[in-house]
Scaffold this active site. Structure first.
Site, PDB file in Angstrom:
ATOM      1  N   ASN A   9      -6.225  16.469 -53.506  1.00 32.75           N
ATOM      2  CA  ASN A   9      -5.378  17.628 -53.226  1.00 32.75           C
ATOM      3  C   ASN A   9      -4.338  17.186 -52.204  1.00 32.75           C
ATOM      4  O   ASN A   9      -4.689  16.895 -51.056  1.00 32.75           O
ATOM      5  CB  ASN A   9      -6.251  18.760 -52.682  1.00 32.75           C
ATOM      6  CG  ASN A   9      -5.428  19.936 -52.179  1.00 32.75           C
ATOM      7  OD1 ASN A   9      -4.203  19.984 -52.353  1.00 32.75           O
ATOM      8  ND2 ASN A   9      -6.083  20.879 -51.545  1.00 32.75           N
ATOM      9  N   VAL A  10      -3.080  17.149 -52.599  1.00 27.37           N
ATOM     10  CA  VAL A  10      -2.051  16.613 -51.689  1.00 27.37           C
ATOM     11  C   VAL A  10      -1.856  17.478 -50.445  1.00 27.37           C
ATOM     12  O   VAL A  10      -1.256  17.029 -49.470  1.00 27.37           O
ATOM     13  CB  VAL A  10      -0.691  16.406 -52.400  1.00 27.37           C
ATOM     14  CG1 VAL A  10      -0.770  15.319 -53.444  1.00 27.37           C
ATOM     15  CG2 VAL A  10      -0.151  17.711 -52.961  1.00 27.37           C
ATOM     16  N   SER A  15      13.867  20.151 -57.341  1.00 25.21           N
ATOM     17  CA  SER A  15      14.075  21.061 -58.471  1.00 25.21           C
ATOM     18  C   SER A  15      15.511  21.550 -58.399  1.00 25.21           C
ATOM     19  O   SER A  15      16.119  21.551 -57.316  1.00 25.21           O
ATOM     20  CB  SER A  15      13.123  22.257 -58.341  1.00 25.21           C
ATOM     21  OG  SER A  15      13.517  23.312 -59.215  1.00 25.21           O
ATOM     22  N   TYR A  51       8.673  28.791 -53.874  1.00 26.50           N
ATOM     23  CA  TYR A  51       8.940  27.552 -54.612  1.00 26.50           C
ATOM     24  C   TYR A  51      10.305  26.987 -54.231  1.00 26.50           C
ATOM     25  O   TYR A  51      10.439  25.793 -53.935  1.00 26.50           O
ATOM     26  CB  TYR A  51       8.882  27.857 -56.108  1.00 26.50           C
ATOM     27  CG  TYR A  51       9.097  26.671 -57.001  1.00 26.50           C
ATOM     28  CD1 TYR A  51       8.060  25.778 -57.273  1.00 26.50           C
ATOM     29  CD2 TYR A  51      10.340  26.435 -57.592  1.00 26.50           C
ATOM     30  CE1 TYR A  51       8.259  24.689 -58.104  1.00 26.50           C
ATOM     31  CE2 TYR A  51      10.543  25.349 -58.422  1.00 26.50           C
ATOM     32  CZ  TYR A  51       9.500  24.480 -58.675  1.00 26.50           C
ATOM     33  OH  TYR A  51       9.702  23.399 -59.502  1.00 26.50           O
ATOM     34  N   ALA A  98      12.100  27.539 -51.572  1.00 25.87           N
ATOM     35  CA  ALA A  98      12.087  27.062 -50.179  1.00 25.87           C
ATOM     36  C   ALA A  98      11.383  25.716 -50.088  1.00 25.87           C
ATOM     37  O   ALA A  98      11.843  24.798 -49.389  1.00 25.87           O
ATOM     38  CB  ALA A  98      11.395  28.094 -49.291  1.00 25.87           C
ATOM     39  N   SER A  99      10.281  25.576 -50.822  1.00 21.16           N
ATOM     40  CA  SER A  99       9.542  24.305 -50.766  1.00 21.16           C
ATOM     41  C   SER A  99      10.386  23.163 -51.330  1.00 21.16           C
ATOM     42  O   SER A  99      10.404  22.063 -50.775  1.00 21.16           O
ATOM     43  CB  SER A  99       8.223  24.419 -51.532  1.00 21.16           C
ATOM     44  OG  SER A  99       8.419  24.426 -52.949  1.00 21.16           O
ATOM     45  N   LYS A 100      11.113  23.427 -52.407  1.00 22.97           N
ATOM     46  CA  LYS A 100      11.892  22.353 -53.037  1.00 22.97           C
ATOM     47  C   LYS A 100      13.154  22.026 -52.234  1.00 22.97           C
ATOM     48  O   LYS A 100      13.597  20.879 -52.205  1.00 22.97           O
ATOM     49  CB  LYS A 100      12.234  22.743 -54.473  1.00 22.97           C
ATOM     50  CG  LYS A 100      11.002  22.842 -55.381  1.00 22.97           C
ATOM     51  CD  LYS A 100      10.256  21.512 -55.468  1.00 22.97           C
ATOM     52  CE  LYS A 100       9.139  21.547 -56.487  1.00 22.97           C
ATOM     53  NZ  LYS A 100       8.457  20.242 -56.618  1.00 22.97           N
ATOM     54  N   ILE A 160      12.480  21.854 -68.038  1.00 20.75           N
ATOM     55  CA  ILE A 160      11.686  20.814 -68.691  1.00 20.75           C
ATOM     56  C   ILE A 160      10.428  21.453 -69.291  1.00 20.75           C
ATOM     57  O   ILE A 160       9.728  22.214 -68.607  1.00 20.75           O
ATOM     58  CB  ILE A 160      11.269  19.721 -67.667  1.00 20.75           C
ATOM     59  CG1 ILE A 160      12.495  19.145 -66.938  1.00 20.75           C
ATOM     60  CG2 ILE A 160      10.469  18.622 -68.358  1.00 20.75           C
ATOM     61  CD1 ILE A 160      13.501  18.442 -67.807  1.00 20.75           C
TER      62      ILE A 160
HETATM   63  N1  LIG Z   1       8.989  21.647 -65.636  1.00 19.26           N
HETATM   64  C1  LIG Z   1      10.118  21.956 -65.016  1.00 19.26           C
HETATM   65  O1  LIG Z   1      11.050  22.559 -65.606  1.00 19.26           O
HETATM   66  C2  LIG Z   1      10.305  21.579 -63.569  1.00 19.26           C
HETATM   67  C3  LIG Z   1      11.543  21.904 -62.977  1.00 19.26           C
HETATM   68  C4  LIG Z   1      11.749  21.562 -61.647  1.00 19.26           C
HETATM   69  C5  LIG Z   1      10.763  20.900 -60.922  1.00 19.26           C
HETATM   70  N2  LIG Z   1       9.582  20.610 -61.523  1.00 19.26           N
HETATM   71  C6  LIG Z   1       8.582  19.935 -60.684  1.00 19.26           C
HETATM   72  O2  LIG Z   1       8.015  18.850 -61.364  1.00 19.26           O
HETATM   73  C7  LIG Z   1       6.713  18.612 -60.824  1.00 19.26           C
HETATM   74  C8  LIG Z   1       5.744  18.450 -61.981  1.00 19.26           C
HETATM   75  O3  LIG Z   1       5.660  19.662 -62.677  1.00 19.26           O
HETATM   76  P1  LIG Z   1       5.428  19.729 -64.254  1.00 19.26           P
HETATM   77  O4  LIG Z   1       6.569  20.467 -64.807  1.00 19.26           O
HETATM   78  O5  LIG Z   1       5.093  18.381 -64.759  1.00 19.26           O
HETATM   79  O6  LIG Z   1       4.170  20.716 -64.303  1.00 19.26           O
HETATM   80  P2  LIG Z   1       2.625  20.449 -64.525  1.00 19.26           P
HETATM   81  O7  LIG Z   1       1.963  21.722 -64.165  1.00 19.26           O
HETATM   82  O8  LIG Z   1       2.427  19.883 -65.876  1.00 19.26           O
HETATM   83  O9  LIG Z   1       2.250  19.319 -63.461  1.00 19.26           O
HETATM   84  C9  LIG Z   1       1.954  19.574 -62.111  1.00 19.26           C
HETATM   85  C10 LIG Z   1       0.747  18.735 -61.731  1.00 19.26           C
HETATM   86  O10 LIG Z   1       0.508  18.889 -60.331  1.00 19.26           O
HETATM   87  C11 LIG Z   1      -0.888  18.992 -60.150  1.00 19.26           C
HETATM   88  N3  LIG Z   1      -1.211  19.665 -58.897  1.00 19.26           N
HETATM   89  C12 LIG Z   1      -1.090  20.987 -58.598  1.00 19.26           C
HETATM   90  N4  LIG Z   1      -1.502  21.228 -57.355  1.00 19.26           N
HETATM   91  C13 LIG Z   1      -1.904  20.034 -56.835  1.00 19.26           C
HETATM   92  C14 LIG Z   1      -2.438  19.632 -55.601  1.00 19.26           C
HETATM   93  N5  LIG Z   1      -2.668  20.520 -54.608  1.00 19.26           N
HETATM   94  N6  LIG Z   1      -2.722  18.330 -55.396  1.00 19.26           N
HETATM   95  C15 LIG Z   1      -2.520  17.424 -56.387  1.00 19.26           C
HETATM   96  N7  LIG Z   1      -2.023  17.745 -57.591  1.00 19.26           N
HETATM   97  C16 LIG Z   1      -1.723  19.026 -57.819  1.00 19.26           C
HETATM   98  C17 LIG Z   1      -1.361  19.778 -61.363  1.00 19.26           C
HETATM   99  O11 LIG Z   1      -2.763  19.666 -61.563  1.00 19.26           O
HETATM  100  C18 LIG Z   1      -0.525  19.167 -62.465  1.00 19.26           C
HETATM  101  O12 LIG Z   1      -1.171  18.054 -63.051  1.00 19.26           O
HETATM  102  C19 LIG Z   1       6.388  19.789 -59.906  1.00 19.26           C
HETATM  103  O13 LIG Z   1       6.615  19.384 -58.562  1.00 19.26           O
HETATM  104  C20 LIG Z   1       7.406  20.831 -60.332  1.00 19.26           C
HETATM  105  O14 LIG Z   1       7.716  21.715 -59.297  1.00 19.26           O
HETATM  106  C21 LIG Z   1       9.327  20.933 -62.823  1.00 19.26           C
END
Ligand SMILES: NC(=O)c1ccc[n+]([C@@H]2O[C@H](COP(=O)([O-])OP(=O)(O)OC[C@H]3O[C@@H](n4cnc5c(N)ncnc54)[C@H](O)[C@@H]3O)[C@@H](O)[C@H]2O)c1
Length: 249
Positions: free
Chosen positions: A63-64, A141, A154, A156-158, A187
């Protein structure tokens, strides 16, 4: 192209979506991988796929948002592989809701994973990356770059991830450490299951989130991450690279 031969790359959030696609892409480019996620099953699947591509892989459930777990993960990576060359912070969570209805607990939960988690991994990895001349690729993001409604925590975090990345880039750049971020948008990954506008929301306001042409899968972000993490990006530092198919933001 084996741009990551002899490189040890740590990826968080590797069980799914962009993290998994990045692990597979880097495995195909010769990387030794250190994979982590909270999702044990998905992590094992990613690991197996990377090993089938010939990659040496270690993995652990982490857990990060937990300082102790992140400290142990980075120390374990260096113990197992003797070095750390690239760190890719992908782990993240998303929640929609009206700002005025967002609880402090929800706000802090999103910040703790997306922002604090990225900070902790960077902090622990930096001494090792300074030794190896390595680099960091974070995941921001498009929500960090323009207003995305109903995602206060979200966004704010990004925004924090983007600022943190640029801080590291300037603070350590002269010592040979680069830090960049991708800013994905639109995505197709499992995180989009969270895309549920709250009651009363004006859906037309989310036009900025949509790609101008079409939505694509996580491999397009993995390609951008592999570029930023490779020597091809030796002169790229402090960049927030949009990977969103073009948006109106
Ligand atoms: N999909 C999009 O359109 C999009 C757009 C902008 C940013 N993002 C960012 O891309 C990253 C990946 O997202 P994704 O789209 O692949 O979604 P996803 O849900 O497929 O992947 C996110 C992963 O993070 C893991 N995770 C969640 N909480 C965690 C924790 N506390 N510790 C460790 N791992 C944890 C999940 O189990 C999952 O495997 C994220 O940071 C998301 O915010 C995605």
């Amino acid at each position: 192209m084996l741009r990551f031969e002899d490189k040890v790359v740590l990826i968080t959030g590797a069980a799914s979506g962009i993290g998994r696609a990045t692990a597979i892409r880097l495995a195909s480019e010769g990387a030794t991988l250190v994979l982590s996620d909270v999702n044990e099953k998905g992590l094992a699947e990613t690991r197996a796929e990377c090993e089938s591509l010939g990659s040496t892989v270690t993995s652990s459930v982490v857990n990060v948002a937990s300082e102790d777990e992140v400290v142990a993960m980075v120390a374990g990576a260096v113990e197992a592989h003797g070095r750390l060359d690239v760190v890719v912070n992908v782990a993240g969570i998303l929640q929609f809701g009206h700002t005025h209805e967002t609880s402090l607990a929800d706000f802090e939960r999103i910040i703790s994973v997306n922002l604090t988690g990225t900070f902790l991994v960077c902090r622990e990895a930096i001494p090792h990356l300074l030794s190896s001349g390595g680099n960091i690729v974070n995941t921001a993001s498009t929500a960090a770059l323009a207003g995305h409604p109903w995602t206060i925590s979200y966004s704010a975090s990004k925004g924090g991830v983007a600022a943190l990345t640029q801080t590291i880039a300037v603070e350590y750049g002269k010592q040979g450490l680069r830090a960049n971020a991708v800013a994905p948008g639109s995505i197709l990954t499992p995180i989009q299951q969270e895309f549920a506008l709250p009651e009363g929301a004006d859906g037309s306001l989310v036009y900025r989130i949509m790609a101008l042409d079409e939505q694509r899968g996580p491999e397009v972000v993995a390609g951008a991450i592999s570029f930023l993490g490779s020597e091809d990006a030796v002169h790229v530092n402090g960049t927030i690279l949009k990977v969103d198919g073009g948006t109106l933001a």
